[in-house]
Write a protein that holds these residues in place. Structure first.
Motif, PDB file in Angstrom:
ATOM      1  N   ASP A  16     -10.449 -10.431  -4.557  1.00  0.00           N
ATOM      2  CA  ASP A  16      -9.874 -11.564  -5.296  1.00  0.00           C
ATOM      3  C   ASP A  16      -9.385 -11.170  -6.684  1.00  0.00           C
ATOM      4  N   ARG A  17      -9.710  -9.972  -7.150  1.00  0.00           N
ATOM      5  CA  ARG A  17      -9.166  -9.501  -8.437  1.00  0.00           C
ATOM      6  C   ARG A  17      -9.047  -7.977  -8.398  1.00  0.00           C
ATOM      7  N   GLY A  18      -8.222  -7.450  -9.322  1.00  0.00           N
ATOM      8  CA  GLY A  18      -8.035  -6.000  -9.392  1.00  0.00           C
ATOM      9  C   GLY A  18      -7.433  -5.460  -8.099  1.00  0.00           C
ATOM     10  N   GLY A  19      -7.261  -4.152  -8.053  1.00  0.00           N
ATOM     11  CA  GLY A  19      -6.875  -3.501  -6.797  1.00  0.00           C
ATOM     12  C   GLY A  19      -5.398  -3.468  -6.496  1.00  0.00           C
ATOM     13  N   CYS A  20      -4.566  -4.190  -7.281  1.00  0.00           N
ATOM     14  CA  CYS A  20      -3.116  -4.169  -6.998  1.00  0.00           C
ATOM     15  C   CYS A  20      -2.509  -2.907  -7.608  1.00  0.00           C
ATOM     16  N   ALA A  21      -1.793  -2.155  -6.797  1.00  0.00           N
ATOM     17  CA  ALA A  21      -1.180  -0.918  -7.282  1.00  0.00           C
ATOM     18  C   ALA A  21       0.181  -1.179  -7.916  1.00  0.00           C
ATOM     19  N   GLN A  40      -0.950  -4.937   6.622  1.00  0.00           N
ATOM     20  CA  GLN A  40      -1.613  -3.760   6.052  1.00  0.00           C
ATOM     21  C   GLN A  40      -2.622  -4.187   4.987  1.00  0.00           C
ATOM     22  N   LEU A  41      -3.861  -3.749   5.164  1.00  0.00           N
ATOM     23  CA  LEU A  41      -4.931  -4.082   4.219  1.00  0.00           C
ATOM     24  C   LEU A  41      -5.119  -2.924   3.240  1.00  0.00           C
ATOM     25  N   ALA A  42      -5.376  -3.280   1.984  1.00  0.00           N
ATOM     26  CA  ALA A  42      -5.363  -2.243   0.954  1.00  0.00           C
ATOM     27  C   ALA A  42      -6.261  -2.581  -0.224  1.00  0.00           C
ATOM     28  N   HIS A  43      -6.580  -1.540  -0.969  1.00  0.00           N
ATOM     29  CA  HIS A  43      -7.132  -1.678  -2.323  1.00  0.00           C
ATOM     30  C   HIS A  43      -6.697  -0.444  -3.104  1.00  0.00           C
ATOM     31  N   GLY A  44      -6.304  -0.646  -4.356  1.00  0.00           N
ATOM     32  CA  GLY A  44      -5.758   0.465  -5.128  1.00  0.00           C
ATOM     33  C   GLY A  44      -6.806   1.374  -5.763  1.00  0.00           C
ATOM     34  N   GLY A  45      -8.046   0.880  -5.950  1.00  0.00           N
ATOM     35  CA  GLY A  45      -9.054   1.710  -6.622  1.00  0.00           C
ATOM     36  C   GLY A  45      -8.537   2.200  -7.969  1.00  0.00           C
ATOM     37  N   LEU A  46      -8.612   3.494  -8.189  1.00  0.00           N
ATOM     38  CA  LEU A  46      -8.182   4.044  -9.482  1.00  0.00           C
ATOM     39  C   LEU A  46      -6.671   4.002  -9.673  1.00  0.00           C
ATOM     40  N   ARG A  47      -5.962   3.679  -8.600  1.00  0.00           N
ATOM     41  CA  ARG A  47      -4.502   3.591  -8.746  1.00  0.00           C
ATOM     42  C   ARG A  47      -4.058   2.189  -9.178  1.00  0.00           C
ATOM     43  N   SER A  48      -5.024   1.314  -9.420  1.00  0.00           N
ATOM     44  CA  SER A  48      -4.675  -0.076  -9.721  1.00  0.00           C
ATOM     45  C   SER A  48      -3.871  -0.191 -11.019  1.00  0.00           C
ATOM     46  N   MET A  49      -3.202  -1.338 -11.154  1.00  0.00           N
ATOM     47  CA  MET A  49      -2.328  -1.529 -12.320  1.00  0.00           C
ATOM     48  C   MET A  49      -3.066  -1.403 -13.651  1.00  0.00           C
ATOM     49  N   ALA A  50      -4.350  -1.792 -13.655  1.00  0.00           N
ATOM     50  CA  ALA A  50      -5.104  -1.693 -14.909  1.00  0.00           C
ATOM     51  C   ALA A  50      -5.108  -0.258 -15.433  1.00  0.00           C
ATOM     52  N   THR A  51      -4.935   0.701 -14.538  1.00  0.00           N
ATOM     53  CA  THR A  51      -4.951   2.121 -14.943  1.00  0.00           C
ATOM     54  C   THR A  51      -3.642   2.540 -15.615  1.00  0.00           C
ATOM     55  N   VAL A  88       5.810  -1.649 -19.712  1.00  0.00           N
ATOM     56  CA  VAL A  88       4.997  -1.101 -18.611  1.00  0.00           C
ATOM     57  C   VAL A  88       4.360   0.221 -19.010  1.00  0.00           C
ATOM     58  N   PHE A  89       5.141   1.080 -19.680  1.00  0.00           N
ATOM     59  CA  PHE A  89       4.635   2.430 -19.943  1.00  0.00           C
ATOM     60  C   PHE A  89       4.080   2.599 -21.355  1.00  0.00           C
ATOM     61  N   GLY A  90       4.019   1.500 -22.113  1.00  0.00           N
ATOM     62  CA  GLY A  90       3.379   1.573 -23.433  1.00  0.00           C
ATOM     63  C   GLY A  90       4.301   2.115 -24.514  1.00  0.00           C
ATOM     64  N   PRO A 142      12.580  -0.016 -10.499  1.00  0.00           N
ATOM     65  CA  PRO A 142      12.521  -1.359 -11.095  1.00  0.00           C
ATOM     66  C   PRO A 142      11.312  -2.180 -10.643  1.00  0.00           C
ATOM     67  N   GLN A 143      10.711  -1.794  -9.520  1.00  0.00           N
ATOM     68  CA  GLN A 143       9.551  -2.562  -9.046  1.00  0.00           C
ATOM     69  C   GLN A 143       8.356  -2.445  -9.990  1.00  0.00           C
ATOM     70  N   VAL A 144       8.284  -1.363 -10.778  1.00  0.00           N
ATOM     71  CA  VAL A 144       7.169  -1.270 -11.729  1.00  0.00           C
ATOM     72  C   VAL A 144       7.261  -2.407 -12.744  1.00  0.00           C
ATOM     73  N   ALA A 145       8.490  -2.899 -12.952  1.00  0.00           N
ATOM     74  CA  ALA A 145       8.695  -3.977 -13.917  1.00  0.00           C
ATOM     75  C   ALA A 145       8.690  -5.349 -13.245  1.00  0.00           C
ATOM     76  N   GLY A 146       8.244  -5.386 -11.982  1.00  0.00           N
ATOM     77  CA  GLY A 146       8.144  -6.677 -11.295  1.00  0.00           C
ATOM     78  C   GLY A 146       9.410  -7.110 -10.593  1.00  0.00           C
ATOM     79  N   GLU A 147      10.403  -6.243 -10.548  1.00  0.00           N
ATOM     80  CA  GLU A 147      11.650  -6.596  -9.845  1.00  0.00           C
ATOM     81  C   GLU A 147      11.428  -6.558  -8.340  1.00  0.00           C
ATOM     82  N   PRO A 148      12.125  -7.405  -7.593  1.00  0.00           N
ATOM     83  CA  PRO A 148      11.963  -7.378  -6.136  1.00  0.00           C
ATOM     84  C   PRO A 148      12.507  -6.093  -5.522  1.00  0.00           C
ATOM     85  N   GLY A 149      12.013  -5.758  -4.348  1.00  0.00           N
ATOM     86  CA  GLY A 149      12.489  -4.567  -3.654  1.00  0.00           C
ATOM     87  C   GLY A 149      13.830  -4.851  -3.006  1.00  0.00           C
ATOM     88  N   ARG A 150      14.893  -4.301  -3.572  1.00  0.00           N
ATOM     89  CA  ARG A 150      16.213  -4.473  -2.950  1.00  0.00           C
ATOM     90  C   ARG A 150      17.097  -3.322  -3.388  1.00  0.00           C
TER      91      ARG A 150
END
Ligand SMILES: Cc1cc2nc3c(=O)[nH]c(=O)nc-3n(C[C@H](O)[C@H](O)[C@H](O)COP(=O)(O)O)c2cc1C
Length: 434
Positions: free
Chosen positions: A62-67, A100-111, A299-301, A403-411
């Motif tokens: 329910d939280r974290g884990g999104c790559a 597809q079921l997933a969890h990002g672990g250390l690859r999550s966006m918080a990283t 995104v990249f600071g 562009p997807q790193v910035a939330g753009e749709p995949g196209r």
């Protein structure tokens, strides 16, 4: 009938042909419009005759884990129930759809995502073990942000159970099968990889986690077909000394099949952020997009860091060749050792690629089904043309990915291809009688 048009059985479910849409992000999130977005993304592909669609990585917690931004979570049964509208739509076109079921672990966006970290300062990342020194060094240099929570043995069991629960919700919503995100630096790959896994409990053998997930899926979703990616970490950068060789990957595949996985997708990927998954050209158009410069900086600071990432991206594009079917040799090695279907993806673009690797032409088939990912961003109804003997327009330029790193749709964002797709559409090239 060519091999591509021949039905395939995966775990007792018949797929009408051997062409699949590999999992890619649909960027649908979980809001009010999520189900409609998923239908908009996937229905044209099913309508075009693609036999099997793998919905992109969906997060089990329910939280974290999104790559990446705008991923969909599937921990909530009330939400997943609403996806029945999607599965019904795919079935109306005669296709099959796996979640597809997933969890990002250390690859999550918080990283890695500076703006996300700013908004979620306390979010911790699930970790298999203490992060490797290379990641700790990047953390100390301020390039990434680590607040790892190393999973206890009982937490690993709970997490496997959570994968099983989500599989149960999916089966109830009409999904034909489950796909496990075990590559792309996901948490499951982190369990399998000696780069990440230094545990001294039973999960020090990462395949035990595959087994625990398998058992939980069977408990909650019965005999629903279960497919997994199988990583080999052969393209690892030189500073990653401990990694999965191809032989390790073949051994994991053999054990996964023995555990009861019904299909395997062998992929040669790195345990580190790089372009090993999306081999192709350096996407200069995407990096130069004037409307995205502020987003990349967020995104990249900062702009300087965004430029540094861009430079790394440029070097990476040179490092990885992108010959069609770059996972074919790994697939062949796995296929010699297992009896379940082996699925090939990675750089396939032409009908000749499909026919060659399925064994319609040539005499050493690499796989039982062939998949494409980025080409469906360019041509959602690509199946009609491929099944008709034509080739995909996608040139792996990667303008769709960054562009997807910035939330753009995949196209697809390459004007010449967008124009050609529009022309083909006008000419009726994507029509087919169902
Ligand atoms: C934008 C993007 C998102 C992806 N998301 C996933 C994913 O959610 N799960 C997964 O297993 N693979 C994912 N992949 C990898 C693809 O499934 C596929 O293996 C890869 O793109 C190579 O195939 P292609 O050359 O046909 O694009 C993604 C690839 C791209 C480009």
């Amino acid at each position: 009938m060519t091999a591509l048009e021949t039905p395939l059985e995966i775990g007792g479910v018949e797929v009408p042909n051997r062409l699949y849409r590999a999992p890619v992000l649909e960027c649908a999130g979980n809001g009010e419009t999520a189900v409609d977005t998923l239908i908009d993304e996937l229905e044209p592909t099913a309508a075009s005759g693609v036999g099997l669609l793998f919905q992109g990585a969906s997060i089990v917690t329910d939280r974290g884990g999104c790559a990446a931004p705008n991923m969909t979570r599937v921990h909530d049964p009330t939400f997943v129930e609403r996806l029945e509208r999607l599965t019904g739509t795919i079935h109306d076109h005669g296709g099959r759809v796996f979640l597809q079921l997933a969890h990002g672990g250390l690859r999550s966006m918080a990283t890695w995502h500076a703006e996300y970290r700013r908004q979620h300062p306390d979010q911790r990342q699930l970790a298999v073990s203490r992060p490797p020194w290379q990641l700790r060094a990047l953390d100390r240099a301020g390039m990434i942000s680590l607040q790892p929570d190393v999973l206890s043995t009982s937490e690993v069991w709970d997490l496997a159970e959570q994968f099983g629960r989500c599989a149960g919700y999916a089966a109830n919503a009409g999904y034909d099968g489950i796909h496990l995100s075990a590559a792309n630096m996901s948490l499951v790959q982190q369990f399998l990889s000696p780069f990440y896994n230094r545990r001294d409990d039973e999960f020090g053998d990462g395949v035990r986690f595959l087994e625990a997930i398998h058992d939980a899926v069977r408990e909650h979703a019965g005999d629903v077909p279960l497919v997994t990616k199988v990583p080999a970490e052969t393209p690892s950068p030189s500073f990653v000394r401990r990694h999965l060789s191809r032989a390790d990957g073949v051994a994991i595949a053999e054990r996964a099949a023995a555990i009861g996985y019904d299909g395997l997708v062998p992929v040669e990927v790195s345990p580190f952020w790089d372009m090993s998954i999306v081999r192709g050209a350096f996407p200069d158009r995407a990096w130069d997009a004037s409307d995205l410069q502020d987003d990349y900086a967020a995104v990249f600071g900062g702009r300087l860091r965004a430029h540094a990432v861009q430079l790394l991206n440029r070097l990476q594009a040179r490092r990885f060749g992108h010959e069609p079917g770059w996972n074919a040799d790994f697939c062949r090695a796995v296929r010699e050792r297992v009896d379940v279907p082996v699925l090939l993806e990675g750089g396939l673009r032409t009908r000749a690629d499909c026919d060659r690797y399925l064994g319609t032409t040539g005499d050493n088939p690499a796989a039982d089904a062939v998949g494409m990912a980025r080409p469906f961003y360019a041509e959602p109804r690509l199946g009609a043309r491929l099944l008709d003997g034509e080739d995909a327009l996608c040139e792996s330029c990667n303008n769709c990915t960054i562009p997807q790193v910035a939330g753009e749709p995949g196209r697809c964002r390459t004007p010449a291809i967008v124009r050609e797709q529009a022309r083909l559409k006008q000419d009726g090239a994507y029509e087919r009688s169902e």
